[in-house]
Design an enzyme around this catalytic site. Structure first.
Site, short mmCIF file in Angstrom:
data_model
loop_
_atom_site.label_atom_id
_atom_site.label_comp_id
_atom_site.label_asym_id
_atom_site.label_seq_id
_atom_site.Cartn_x
_atom_site.Cartn_y
_atom_site.Cartn_z
N ASN A 84 0.85 -1.35 0.02
CA ASN A 84 -0.02 0.11 0.06
C ASN A 84 0.96 1.30 0.00
O ASN A 84 0.20 2.44 0.12
CB ASN A 84 -1.06 -0.02 1.21
CG ASN A 84 -0.29 0.01 2.57
OD1 ASN A 84 0.88 0.25 2.49
ND2 ASN A 84 -1.09 0.10 3.52
N THR A 93 4.48 2.51 4.16
CA THR A 93 5.78 2.86 4.57
C THR A 93 6.87 2.15 3.34
O THR A 93 8.17 2.37 3.52
CB THR A 93 6.20 2.16 5.78
OG1 THR A 93 5.54 0.75 5.69
CG2 THR A 93 5.43 2.54 6.96
N ALA A 130 3.62 -7.51 5.04
CA ALA A 130 2.82 -6.25 5.33
C ALA A 130 2.52 -6.06 6.72
O ALA A 130 1.34 -6.82 6.96
CB ALA A 130 1.70 -6.12 4.28
N TYR A 146 2.60 -4.56 19.72
CA TYR A 146 3.13 -4.87 18.31
C TYR A 146 3.38 -6.51 18.47
O TYR A 146 2.98 -7.43 17.56
CB TYR A 146 4.31 -4.41 18.19
CG TYR A 146 5.32 -4.74 17.03
CD1 TYR A 146 4.95 -5.11 15.62
CD2 TYR A 146 6.55 -5.33 17.52
CE1 TYR A 146 5.71 -5.90 14.97
CE2 TYR A 146 7.37 -6.00 16.32
CZ TYR A 146 6.97 -6.34 15.00
OH TYR A 146 7.66 -7.02 14.09
#
Ligand code: UDP
Length: 330
Positions: free
Chosen positions: A32, A35, A74, A141
């Site tokens: 996408n 980043t 991703a 995370y």
């Protein structure tokens, strides 16, 4: 048949794309570009700009391309941001993986090699850490990555999904040719921040805490070269193709370096002063993470070659030195 690299325009994903091409494999990239960088992906391979959470988009990619295996890079991957924005991490990482797995099941694609992390372990009771040690993340995370691993485990039972989850320790370095490297904005990782300081792009590096229970008070991490890391991914694809059972592997070197030692090594490699100062601890940071990579060596035949910390920093420096503005400087 093609390997689909989701997040193939990111730092680690782009190194996978280049190595797959080196080995004459067909590869398709989805990213996408939140980043990632379009310039990090060779122009002559299929590239689809879109988000893994976009079910229709993903379905169309699987319909158009002859995909038989998937590599999932991703994800959002910053400990500090995840502490402040946990829901964003659950949405992008956990929900994104859910949509991907649903799409794979519908398309009849069973094999996935998945980017996991040492952050699933939290603060370990002992090092080096083995895959069978308790997984108790201490930041969102790591929690999302553990949730994604569990999602794959249950899809293995229900839908014959086959997965290899690779728990990365600290990935650094760059393709030795200097063609691609690390370019995050903002940058939060230790090695690129040190090298940006060496380039004079930053005045100094702040060491996040020097009151940890380690030899010099700074955190210890286990650094693995991105090229070795990707070699393990390609071995994992082949392992699944050869009928290997779904499993989880650590990717690290079994050697730990403190933050101060990494700064010292970078001073030696670059010949630059690299000013540093001591700051507060960063919330969510465990004291010491060191991998036992023995399982990956035994089962996948992984034999990392660029293990020397100076080599890792030299390859990273080769990229930063020649691309001081990252992909923006091209
Ligand atoms: N670190 C630091 N200063 C920085 C960036 C990182 O002292 O500007 C420390 C951080 O606290 C950790 C280690 O360097 O102990 C590696 O951090 P990084 O963000 O590169 O990777 P992580 O271990 O969080 O995945």
């Amino acid at each position: 048949m093609s390997v689909l690299a989701l997040g193939g325009a990111g730092y680690i994903g782009s190194h996978a794309v280049y190595q797959l091409l080196d080995r004459e494999r067909e590869v398709v990239v989805v990213d996408n570009l939140q980043t990632g960088h379009r310039e990090a992906v060779p122009a002559n391979i299929p590239f689809y700009e879109g988000d893994v959470r976009d079910r229709q988009f993903l379905k169309e990619v699987f319909a158009k391309e002859p995909i038989d295996q998937v590599m999932m890079f991703a994800a959002n991957s910053l400990v500090g941001v995840s502490m402040k924005e946990p829901l964003q991490y659950f949405d992008n990482n956990v929900y994104g993986t859910q949509v991907l797995l649903e799409t794979m099941v519908d398309a009849g694609v069973s094999d996935i090699v998945f980017s996991s992390t040492a952050a699933v372990y939290g603060e370990p009771n002992q090092v080096p850490i083995k895959e069978c040690d308790p997984a108790m993340p201490q930041n969102p995370y790591g929690e999302t990555k553990l949730a994604m691993e569990k999602m794959m485990k249950w899809c293995r039972e229900a839908h014959d999904l086959r997965y290899v989850s690779l728990r990365y320790f600290n990935v650094a370095g760059a393709r030795p040719s200097g063609a691609i490297g690390e370019d995050h904005d903002p940058e939060t990782h230790l090695v690129p921040i040190i090298l940006e300081t060496a380039l004079g792009k930053r005045k100094s590096i702040t060491i996040y805490g020097d009151d940890y229970d380690t030899k010099d008070g700074t955190c210890i991490r286990d650094y693995v070269h991105v090229e070795d890391l990707i070699d393990a991914h390609i071995r994992a694809l082949d392992y699944l193709k050869d009928g290997g059972v779904s499993d989880v592997f650590n990717l690290g070197s079994s050697t730990g370096f403190t933050v101060k030692e990494i700064i010292g090594a970078a001073r030696a490699v670059t010949g630059k002063e690299i000013p540093s100062k001591i700051g507060e601890r960063r919330p969510g940071d465990p004291t010491k993470l060191i991998a036992s990579p023995e399982k990956a060596k035994a089962v996948l035949g992984w034999n990392p070659k660029r293990t020397d910390i100076d080599t890792i920093i030299e390859d990273a420096w080769n990229w930063h030195h020649h691309h001081p503005d990252g992909y923006g400087g091209r």
